[in-house]
Design an enzyme around this catalytic site. Structure first.
Site, PDB file in Angstrom:
ATOM      1  N   GLU A 163       0.816  -1.222   0.000  1.00 12.88           N
ATOM      2  CA  GLU A 163       0.000   0.000   0.000  1.00 12.88           C
ATOM      3  C   GLU A 163       0.847   1.269   0.000  1.00 12.88           C
ATOM      4  OE1 GLU A 163      -3.002  -0.134   3.046  1.00 12.88           O
ATOM      5  OE2 GLU A 163      -3.807  -2.035   2.354  1.00 12.88           O
ATOM      6  N   GLU A 353      -5.128  -8.588   0.545  1.00 11.37           N
ATOM      7  CA  GLU A 353      -5.875  -8.218   1.763  1.00 11.37           C
ATOM      8  C   GLU A 353      -7.325  -7.957   1.396  1.00 11.37           C
ATOM      9  OE1 GLU A 353      -4.485  -4.951   4.223  1.00 11.37           O
ATOM     10  OE2 GLU A 353      -2.398  -5.537   3.894  1.00 11.37           O
TER      11      GLU A 353
HETATM   12  O1  IFM Z   1      -4.312  -3.059   9.043  1.00  9.77           O
HETATM   13  C1  IFM Z   1      -4.228  -2.555   7.753  1.00  9.77           C
HETATM   14  C2  IFM Z   1      -3.025  -3.115   7.027  1.00  9.77           C
HETATM   15  O2  IFM Z   1      -1.850  -2.904   7.720  1.00  9.77           O
HETATM   16  C3  IFM Z   1      -2.898  -2.480   5.667  1.00  9.77           C
HETATM   17  N1  IFM Z   1      -4.155  -2.579   4.942  1.00  9.77           N
HETATM   18  C4  IFM Z   1      -5.350  -2.182   5.599  1.00  9.77           C
HETATM   19  C5  IFM Z   1      -5.458  -2.891   6.948  1.00  9.77           C
HETATM   20  C6  IFM Z   1      -6.768  -2.493   7.658  1.00  9.77           C
HETATM   21  O3  IFM Z   1      -6.819  -1.121   7.837  1.00  9.77           O
END
Ligand code: IFM
Length: 459
Positions: A163, A353
């Protein structure tokens, strides 16, 4: 054959969010240690100093992975545990920690995916300019080399950066994340230096082992205009530039979106790209990781209220939504996956994710009955199946997160885990959503989890 046949089932975590033990084992300070020490940066002043205690005691976490029947586990390697300072010396204790985890995963037949940068920049690098300085790229390439050489016999799948949008724009514009800077030109520079670093790291990793599978993880949003008025469509275009195209198109096409200079300004852009050959960012990948959370409806607003994109407002989303107001929109997930598939039809997509933040709690029976997350899993797996049916090449799905952990500025209040973490004791226990995910995995892959046919639950 089910609609999800061929997908590898996983879950994910990240070092600073779970490990704790921030001064142990030769680890050096990171920007998150420094940021969370400043008053007012996180809910209740929470820090990652203790987190889930996974550095001192990873056993429960490893058992949880096995119990769920996961085929793959995504975790991150703390740069600050591997390289201890400007002289580049590596830390045998840090390396031994990750080798221990990787060996257990191997013994249990779980394939690891290692993320190299999940926001925990060593503080000594921040003090030399952090993500605005190309010397950080050199330091990262050195770290990637050491990690690949020391751990590459046990891990074959690598994610360079996680990210970069959040690390750049929350870290350097909204200031909600470490290092807490609030300056747009710095944020754009941090975005481009991370992308440049990604490209360099891909080449470095391939030089260590051409058989490594390498990608990065981009968080992409599904955006819709509030109306079809030209001002709202223009606002949508700006939001899409900053949140999606700046990363996705640059990584896949090796050139910045055409509207980048118009939005940020020619001078700011030329400062941001200084020393960077953007065409080299698009190094061929083995997969692209997509983190999906956000669907937003965008309206133009002269005095915009968004913390990142100028002149826009994000409308409040209707129920169902997460505890922190994020829309539950599985259709947005399908759209984002199909958008990526249309841009790069041959490139495998890994959903690195996907999850929902809730104010979970234990009921009087000592169980966490997170019905919203149970419904979320079913809805989003259906959406994944829709994307596959429409041609997206989905190879892996990682639920965020394996267990509740340090949720950055939200501290420990907002929970994302399949397992409930009892922070005072460090115990973790399966929530209703863990049962549900396990059953879904068992339905797809009976060889991984045994189902008790009498009641339909996983045995
Ligand atoms: O916890 C975070 C993660 O570290 C990065 N992506 C989003 C998740 C939830 O906010």
């Amino acid at each position: 054959m089910t609609k999800l046949a061929g997908v590898r089932w996983g879950s994910a975590t990240a070092a600073y969010q779970i490990e704790g033990a921030v001064t142990d084992g030769g680890r050096v300070a990171t920007i998150w240690d420094e940021f969370t020490a400043r008053p007012g940066t996180t809910t209740r002043g929470d820090t990652g100093a203790q987190a889930c205690g996974a550095y001192d005691d990873p056993e429960a976490m490893l058992d949880a992975i096995e119990w769920l029947g996961l085929e793959t586990y995504r975790f991150s390697i703390a740069w600050s545990r591997i390289i201890t300072g400007p002289d580049g010396r590596s830390n045998p204790e840090g390396i031994a920690y990750y080798r221990r985890i990787l060996q257990v995963l191997r013994d249990r037949g779980v394939t690891p995916t290692a993320t190299l940068y999940h926001w925990d920049l060593p503080q000594w690098l921040q003090e030399r300019g952090g993500w605005t300085d190309l010397a950080t790229t050199d330091a990262f390439v050195h770290f990637a080399n050491v990690a690949a050489r020391e751990l590459g016999d046990l891990v074959n799948d690598w994610i360079t950066v996680n990210e970069p949008f959040c690390a750049a724009f929350h870290g350097h514009l909204s200031g909600l994340h470490a290092p807490g800077i609030q300056d747009e030109p710095t944020a754009l520079r941090a975005a481009l230096v991370q992308l440049h670093t990604h490209g360099e790291a891909v080449r470095a990793l391939r030089a260590v082992n051409p058989d490594f599978r390498i990608g990065l993880a981009l968080n992409l949003s599904d955006l819709a205009p509030a109306t079809e008025h030209p001002e709202d469509l223009e606002a949508l275009r700006r939001a899409d530039l900053v949140e999606n195209r700046l990363f996705l198109h640059t990584v896949l096409q090796g050139r910045l979106p055409e509207d980048t200079a118009a939005y940020f300004g020619v001078d700011v852009l030329s400062g941001a790209v200084e020393g960077i050959d953007v065409s080299r960012i698009a190094e061929p990948l083995d997969f692209i990781g997509i983190n999906y959370y956000e669907h937003n409806v965008i309206r133009a607003a002269e005095a915009g209220t968004d913390v990142i994109v100028r002149g826009i407002e994000k409308l409040p989303v209707p129920e169902p939504r997460s505890a922190n107001g994020v829309a539950v929109r599985p259709d947005g997930f399908t759209r984002v996956l199909l958008r990526v598939a249309a841009l790069a039809p041959e490139l495998p997509i890994w959903v690195t994710e996907n999850g929902i933040g809730l104010w979970d709690y234990l009921g009087p029976d000592g169980m966490c009955n997170d019905v919203e997350r149970v419904a979320f899993i079913d809805g989003y797996l259906d959406a994944l199946a829709d994307a596959i049916a429409s041609g997206a090449r989905i190879e892996s799905y990682y639920f965020w997160a394996l267990m509740d952990n340090f949720e950055w500025a939200h501290g420990y209040q907002l929970r994302y885990g399949l397992f409930y973490t009892d922070y005072p004791t460090g115990r973790i226990m399966p929530k209703a959503s863990a049962d549900r995910y396990r059953v879904r995995i068992a339905e797809e892959r009976p060889d991984l989890v045994e189902i008790d046919r009498r009641d339909g639950a996983a045995a």
